[in-house]
Design a protein around this motif. Structure first.
Motif, PDB file in Angstrom:
ATOM      1  N   SER A   1       0.861  -1.186   0.000  1.00  0.00           N
ATOM      2  CA  SER A   1       0.000   0.000   0.000  1.00  0.00           C
ATOM      3  C   SER A   1       0.898   1.237   0.000  1.00  0.00           C
ATOM      4  CB  SER A   1      -0.882   0.000   1.246  1.00  0.00           C
ATOM      5  OG  SER A   1      -0.072   0.166   2.402  1.00  0.00           O
ATOM      6  N   LYS A   2       0.310   2.376  -0.357  1.00  0.00           N
ATOM      7  CA  LYS A   2       1.035   3.637  -0.317  1.00  0.00           C
ATOM      8  C   LYS A   2       1.514   3.909   1.118  1.00  0.00           C
ATOM      9  CE  LYS A   2       0.487   8.202  -2.444  1.00  0.00           C
ATOM     10  NZ  LYS A   2       0.021   9.223  -1.498  1.00  0.00           N
ATOM     11  N   ALA A   3       0.652   3.605   2.094  1.00  0.00           N
ATOM     12  CA  ALA A   3       1.003   3.847   3.510  1.00  0.00           C
ATOM     13  C   ALA A   3       2.226   3.026   3.908  1.00  0.00           C
ATOM     14  CB  ALA A   3      -0.184   3.510   4.405  1.00  0.00           C
ATOM     15  N   LEU A   4       2.252   1.757   3.466  1.00  0.00           N
ATOM     16  CA  LEU A   4       3.397   0.889   3.798  1.00  0.00           C
ATOM     17  C   LEU A   4       4.680   1.422   3.148  1.00  0.00           C
ATOM     18  CD1 LEU A   4       4.808  -1.630   4.878  1.00  0.00           C
ATOM     19  CD2 LEU A   4       3.789  -2.945   3.007  1.00  0.00           C
ATOM     20  N   ALA A   5       4.601   1.761   1.882  1.00  0.00           N
ATOM     21  CA  ALA A   5       5.794   2.258   1.181  1.00  0.00           C
ATOM     22  C   ALA A   5       6.273   3.580   1.790  1.00  0.00           C
ATOM     23  CB  ALA A   5       5.494   2.425  -0.302  1.00  0.00           C
ATOM     24  N   GLU A   6       5.338   4.434   2.156  1.00  0.00           N
ATOM     25  CA  GLU A   6       5.725   5.725   2.751  1.00  0.00           C
ATOM     26  C   GLU A   6       6.367   5.538   4.122  1.00  0.00           C
ATOM     27  OE1 GLU A   6       2.164   8.090   2.543  1.00  0.00           O
ATOM     28  OE2 GLU A   6       2.578   8.706   0.461  1.00  0.00           O
TER      29      GLU A   6
ATOM     30  N   ASN B   1       2.673   0.824  -7.638  1.00  0.00           N
ATOM     31  CA  ASN B   1       1.737   0.940  -8.762  1.00  0.00           C
ATOM     32  C   ASN B   1       1.166  -0.398  -9.233  1.00  0.00           C
ATOM     33  OD1 ASN B   1       3.599  -0.242 -10.522  1.00  0.00           O
ATOM     34  ND2 ASN B   1       4.357   1.713 -11.299  1.00  0.00           N
ATOM     35  N   GLY B   2       1.697  -1.505  -8.757  1.00  0.00           N
ATOM     36  CA  GLY B   2       1.087  -2.798  -9.060  1.00  0.00           C
ATOM     37  C   GLY B   2       1.459  -3.376 -10.413  1.00  0.00           C
TER      38      GLY B   2
END
Ligand code: DAT
Ligand code: MG
Length: 153
Positions: free
Chosen positions: A43-48, A69-70
């Protein structure tokens, strides 16, 4: 011998380029023990959170987009063994593949800093943070390498 753990991730470009096996092979062959393995589109949250230290950098947004982006998943791993945090970084090579020594993963398989195929924790603190972020405790295997006495002394 004291054992430690590090978080290694094959990034989407490494997965897309079919280098997962090559990377696992190098850590296995060295004598390290695989204790966690998963494939996911973060997820964006995990990557951030994973790259929180870099949030002010100009490339941060693009980095998070490329990780999330998958177009391909990430393969996250936890490897255990003697000095694995520092040795893992040596096996990866320098962040910029044009500076990575030949014989390192980045030095052998990539050329662009924005497509450097693999992540590795850079300290004990970041390893602990990243393992906790990417894995639940019950996803880490507690097992003994049968040949450990031929690897560790
Ligand atoms: P490393 O992955 O070697 O720990 P880092 O933590 O400094 O390097 O940066 C994380 C990732 O961010 C890196 O693997 C690729 C990307 N990155 C770093 N510096 C960059 C830059 N100048 N331009 C584009 N991407 C960069
Ligand atoms: Mg880093």
């Amino acid at each position: 011998t004291p054992q430690e753990r590090t978080f290694i991730a094959v990034k989407p470009d490494g997965v897309q380029r079919a280098l997962v096996g090559e990377i696992i092979k190098r850590f296995e062959a060295r004598g390290y023990k695989l204790v966690g393995l998963k494939m996911l589109v973060p997820s964006k949250a995990l990557a951030e959170k994973h790259y929180a230290d870099l949030r002010t950098k100009p490339f941060f947004k693009g980095l998070v987009e490329y990780m999330t982006n998958g177009k391909a998943p990430v393969v996250g791993m936890v490897w255990e063994g003697q000095d694995v945090i520092r040795q893992g970084r040596r096996m990866l090579g320098a962040t910029n593949p044009l500076e990575s020594d030949a014989g390192t993963i980045r030095g052998d398989f990539c050329i662009s800093i924005g497509r450097n195929i693999i992540h590795g924790s850079d300290s004990y603190e970041s390893a602990l943070k990243e393992i906790t972020l990417w894995f639940n405790e019950n996803e880490l295997a507690d097992w003994q390498l049968a040949n450990t006495e031929w690897i560790n002394s």
